[in-house]
Design an enzyme around this catalytic site. Structure first.
Site: not given
Ligand SMILES: NC(=O)c1ccc[n+]([C@@H]2O[C@H](COP(=O)([O-])OP(=O)(O)OC[C@H]3O[C@@H](n4cnc5c(N)ncnc54)[C@H](OP(=O)(O)O)[C@@H]3O)[C@@H](O)[C@H]2O)c1
Length: 265
Positions: A147, A160
């Site tokens: 991130s 985080y």
């Molecule tokens: N969106 C942003 O602004 C942003 C910015 C920087 C970095 N990121 C990073 O990008 C990555 C993806 O995030 P996102 O924004 O796409 O979030 P999201 O829409 O909430 O998706 C998160 C995914 O992770 C899975 N997950 C969470 N906890 C889990 C667990 N204990 N076991 C297995 N799967 C799990 C969820 O699936 P289930 O709920 O079905 O388990 C979901 O598929 C993350 O690492 C996040 O930190 C996001």
């Protein structure tokens, strides 16, 4: 450069929503037509993805070492051709240390495990397979998603940010250790992106006014993976990467070589 277009079978950990699901769909549509395995905790979402032709495996990565070993072993035994893993699963919690009584340490440990410890553990368990596959000439890829907050922390999400800084630091070291093995590390570094990450904080309506749309973000991400970039910082994160991170890996490489020379003298 070896790149994700060389991959025959890609596992996306955390692909039932947001960044991971969009990336899985884009990778499946590549001209190279890799097999894509999607995972997450929500079986109903996995069922929907299975209807679109994805392989699926349910997993909760916030578990103990034995559970993670069982998961990795089951993937490698069912898909011996797996040559890439993308770690998109992640969670985010706000903590206010001016009100220490409100800091839920169970949530903090779960965030640390999900965003860092479980990922390093799974990488450790995948590596014997990847090193073997790579030694036969098939490039392998480990793709952590960190991130922009791993470069410049967000004080409202202090732990985080620290987990993402830790995963970023680990990724640099891992890439240096694996140099020459045929196992490549490509770190994706997103900005604020459209997803479900902030839903539980009730912040999605506000953040949606400023986040990068998922389609636009995913295009940059796939371009970087197809170039075989070691670091794929996107949007605002690319500016902060340029300012604070550029050249850090070269210095790390130099100090690693120096320590190796001391060890061998
Ligand atoms: N969106 C942003 O602004 C942003 C910015 C920087 C970095 N990121 C990073 O990008 C990555 C993806 O995030 P996102 O924004 O796409 O979030 P999201 O829409 O909430 O998706 C998160 C995914 O992770 C899975 N997950 C969470 N906890 C889990 C667990 N204990 N076991 C297995 N799967 C799990 C969820 O699936 P289930 O709920 O079905 O388990 C979901 O598929 C993350 O690492 C996040 O930190 C996001």
């Amino acid at each position: 450069m070896p790149n994700i277009g060389d991959s025959k079978c890609i596992l996306v950990v955390g692909a039932t929503a947001g960044i991971g699901r969009a990336l899985a769909k884009s990778l499946k549509a590549l001209p190279s037509k890799p097999k894509v395995i999607v995972t997450g905790r929500r079986q109903e979402r996995l069922n929907e993805l299975a209807k679109e032709g994805f392989e699926t495996a349910m997993v909760n990565i916030d578990t103990d070492r034995a559970g993670l070993k069982q998961f990795v072993d089951s993937i490698v035994s069912k898909y011996p051709e797996v040559d890439a893993v993308i770690f998109s699963a992640g969670i985010q919690h706000e903590f206010d240390f001016t009100k220490p009584e409100t800091v839920d340490l169970d949530k903090l440990v779960s965030e640390l495990n999900t965003n860092y410890t479980a990922i390093v553990t799974m990488i450790t368990y995948f590596l014997p397979h990847f090193l073997k596959v790579a030694s036969k000439g098939q490039p392998c890829f480990i793709v952590p998603i960190t991130s922009g907050l791993g470069i410049v922390p967000g004080p409202w999400v202090p732990c985080y940010s620290a987990t993402k800084a830790a995963l970023h630091s680990y990724s640099i070291s891992l890439n240096e250790q694996l140099r020459g093995t045929g196992v490549h590390v490509m770190e994706i570094m997103p900005p604020l992106v459209e997803s479900e990450l902030h839903d539980h904080q009730g912040k999605t309506p506000v953040l949606s006014k400023v986040w990068m749309p998922l389609d636009e973000y995913t295009k940059h991400e796939v371009d970087g993976l197809l170039r075989g970039d070691t670091f794929i910082p996107i949007g605002q994160t690319a500016d902060n990467f340029e300012k604070f991170e550029k050249g850090k890996d070269e210095i790390a490489r130099g100090s690693f070589k120096f320590i190796q020379s001391l060890n061998s003298s």
